[in-house]
Design a protein around this motif. Structure first.
Motif, PDB file in Angstrom:
ATOM      1  N   ALA A  27       0.696  -1.181  -0.091  1.00 53.50           N
ATOM      2  CA  ALA A  27       0.009  -0.049   0.193  1.00 53.50           C
ATOM      3  C   ALA A  27       0.846   1.309  -0.021  1.00 53.50           C
ATOM      4  CB  ALA A  27      -1.059   0.016   1.010  1.00 53.50           C
ATOM      5  N   HIS A  28       2.130   0.996   0.350  1.00 57.29           N
ATOM      6  CA  HIS A  28       2.948   2.500   0.551  1.00 57.29           C
ATOM      7  C   HIS A  28       3.793   2.540  -0.900  1.00 57.29           C
ATOM      8  CE1 HIS A  28       2.680   2.988   4.660  1.00 57.29           C
ATOM      9  NE2 HIS A  28       2.888   1.832   4.763  1.00 57.29           N
ATOM     10  N   ASP A  29       3.320   1.876  -1.763  1.00 56.87           N
ATOM     11  CA  ASP A  29       3.859   2.020  -3.299  1.00 56.87           C
ATOM     12  C   ASP A  29       2.829   3.110  -3.743  1.00 56.87           C
ATOM     13  OD1 ASP A  29       5.093   2.098  -5.762  1.00 56.87           O
ATOM     14  OD2 ASP A  29       4.849  -0.098  -6.100  1.00 56.87           O
ATOM     15  N   ALA A  30       3.181   4.356  -3.999  1.00 57.00           N
ATOM     16  CA  ALA A  30       2.135   5.288  -4.599  1.00 57.00           C
ATOM     17  C   ALA A  30       1.937   5.069  -6.024  1.00 57.00           C
ATOM     18  CB  ALA A  30       2.868   6.689  -4.138  1.00 57.00           C
ATOM     19  N   LYS A  32       1.366   2.417  -7.631  1.00 55.84           N
ATOM     20  CA  LYS A  32       0.579   1.247  -7.781  1.00 55.84           C
ATOM     21  C   LYS A  32      -0.844   1.750  -7.749  1.00 55.84           C
ATOM     22  CE  LYS A  32       0.930  -2.803  -6.195  1.00 55.84           C
ATOM     23  NZ  LYS A  32       0.958  -3.805  -5.372  1.00 55.84           N
ATOM     24  N   ARG A  33      -1.577   1.178  -9.104  1.00 55.25           N
ATOM     25  CA  ARG A  33      -3.179   1.625  -8.969  1.00 55.25           C
ATOM     26  C   ARG A  33      -4.098   1.271  -8.129  1.00 55.25           C
ATOM     27  NH1 ARG A  33      -6.119  -0.692 -14.173  1.00 55.25           N
ATOM     28  NH2 ARG A  33      -8.222  -0.828 -13.485  1.00 55.25           N
ATOM     29  N   PHE A  34      -3.647  -0.015  -7.260  1.00 50.03           N
ATOM     30  CA  PHE A  34      -4.691  -0.249  -6.323  1.00 50.03           C
ATOM     31  C   PHE A  34      -4.089   0.089  -4.799  1.00 50.03           C
ATOM     32  CE2 PHE A  34      -5.431  -3.199  -9.968  1.00 50.03           C
ATOM     33  CZ  PHE A  34      -6.977  -2.679  -9.950  1.00 50.03           C
ATOM     34  N   ALA A  35      -3.067   0.962  -4.676  1.00 51.54           N
ATOM     35  CA  ALA A  35      -2.600   1.216  -3.546  1.00 51.54           C
ATOM     36  C   ALA A  35      -3.613   1.775  -2.472  1.00 51.54           C
ATOM     37  CB  ALA A  35      -1.375   2.236  -3.751  1.00 51.54           C
ATOM     38  N   PRO A  36      -4.479   2.851  -2.912  1.00 51.92           N
ATOM     39  CA  PRO A  36      -5.528   3.011  -1.943  1.00 51.92           C
ATOM     40  C   PRO A  36      -6.472   2.054  -1.534  1.00 51.92           C
ATOM     41  CG  PRO A  36      -5.335   4.488  -3.945  1.00 51.92           C
ATOM     42  CD  PRO A  36      -4.587   3.518  -4.197  1.00 51.92           C
ATOM     43  N   LYS A  39      -4.473   0.090   1.050  1.00 53.77           N
ATOM     44  CA  LYS A  39      -4.408   0.707   2.249  1.00 53.77           C
ATOM     45  C   LYS A  39      -5.605   0.571   2.994  1.00 53.77           C
ATOM     46  CE  LYS A  39      -3.277   5.185   4.353  1.00 53.77           C
ATOM     47  NZ  LYS A  39      -3.951   4.819   5.443  1.00 53.77           N
ATOM     48  N   GLY A  40      -6.748   0.978   2.288  1.00 49.21           N
ATOM     49  CA  GLY A  40      -8.051   0.757   3.022  1.00 49.21           C
ATOM     50  C   GLY A  40      -8.358  -0.727   3.766  1.00 49.21           C
ATOM     51  N   ILE A  41      -7.873  -1.690   2.806  1.00 50.97           N
ATOM     52  CA  ILE A  41      -8.053  -3.051   3.567  1.00 50.97           C
ATOM     53  C   ILE A  41      -7.266  -3.388   4.524  1.00 50.97           C
ATOM     54  CG2 ILE A  41      -7.644  -5.439   3.059  1.00 50.97           C
ATOM     55  CD1 ILE A  41      -8.534  -4.870   0.045  1.00 50.97           C
ATOM     56  N   ALA A  42      -5.753  -2.704   4.592  1.00 51.94           N
ATOM     57  CA  ALA A  42      -4.976  -2.831   5.892  1.00 51.94           C
ATOM     58  C   ALA A  42      -5.591  -2.242   6.899  1.00 51.94           C
ATOM     59  CB  ALA A  42      -3.799  -2.232   5.271  1.00 51.94           C
ATOM     60  N   ASP A  43      -6.149  -0.952   6.531  1.00 49.95           N
ATOM     61  CA  ASP A  43      -6.964  -0.382   7.597  1.00 49.95           C
ATOM     62  C   ASP A  43      -8.091  -1.035   8.635  1.00 49.95           C
ATOM     63  OD1 ASP A  43      -5.115   1.975   7.338  1.00 49.95           O
ATOM     64  OD2 ASP A  43      -6.567   3.220   6.474  1.00 49.95           O
ATOM     65  N   LEU A  44      -8.728  -1.819   7.605  1.00 52.95           N
ATOM     66  CA  LEU A  44      -9.779  -2.567   7.853  1.00 52.95           C
ATOM     67  C   LEU A  44      -9.308  -3.665   9.053  1.00 52.95           C
ATOM     68  CD1 LEU A  44     -13.014  -3.153   8.023  1.00 52.95           C
ATOM     69  CD2 LEU A  44     -12.672  -4.436   5.944  1.00 52.95           C
TER      70      LEU A  44
END
Length: 66
Positions: A27-30, A32-36, A39-44
């Motif tokens: 998710a930290h790879d800016a 990447k198309r699916f990074a956001p 990141k949302g899945i990681a937060d969940l």
């Protein structure tokens, strides 16, 4: 909670931790198309992991003898 349920819960927590680690690094790879989304899945997953941890208090609960 039975001992078997407790072991299953711990297994779920370990699986969440592994997935979270994997998603967090990606998710930290800016670029990447699916990074956001990752990141949302990681937060969940972080929220789920915290709720599980808060629920069991990090200790082995008394076993049901029934």
């Amino acid at each position: 909670m039975t001992e078997e349920e407790y072991k299953r819960l711990r297994g779920i927590q370990e699986g969440i931790a592994q997935q979270l680690e994997s998603l967090s690094t990606r998710a930290h790879d800016a670029e990447k198309r699916f990074a956001p989304i990752e990141k949302g899945i990681a937060d969940l997953l972080t929220s789920v992991r915290k709720r599980i941890s808060d629920r069991d208090g990090g200790q082995l609960p008394p076993l049901n003898n029934s």
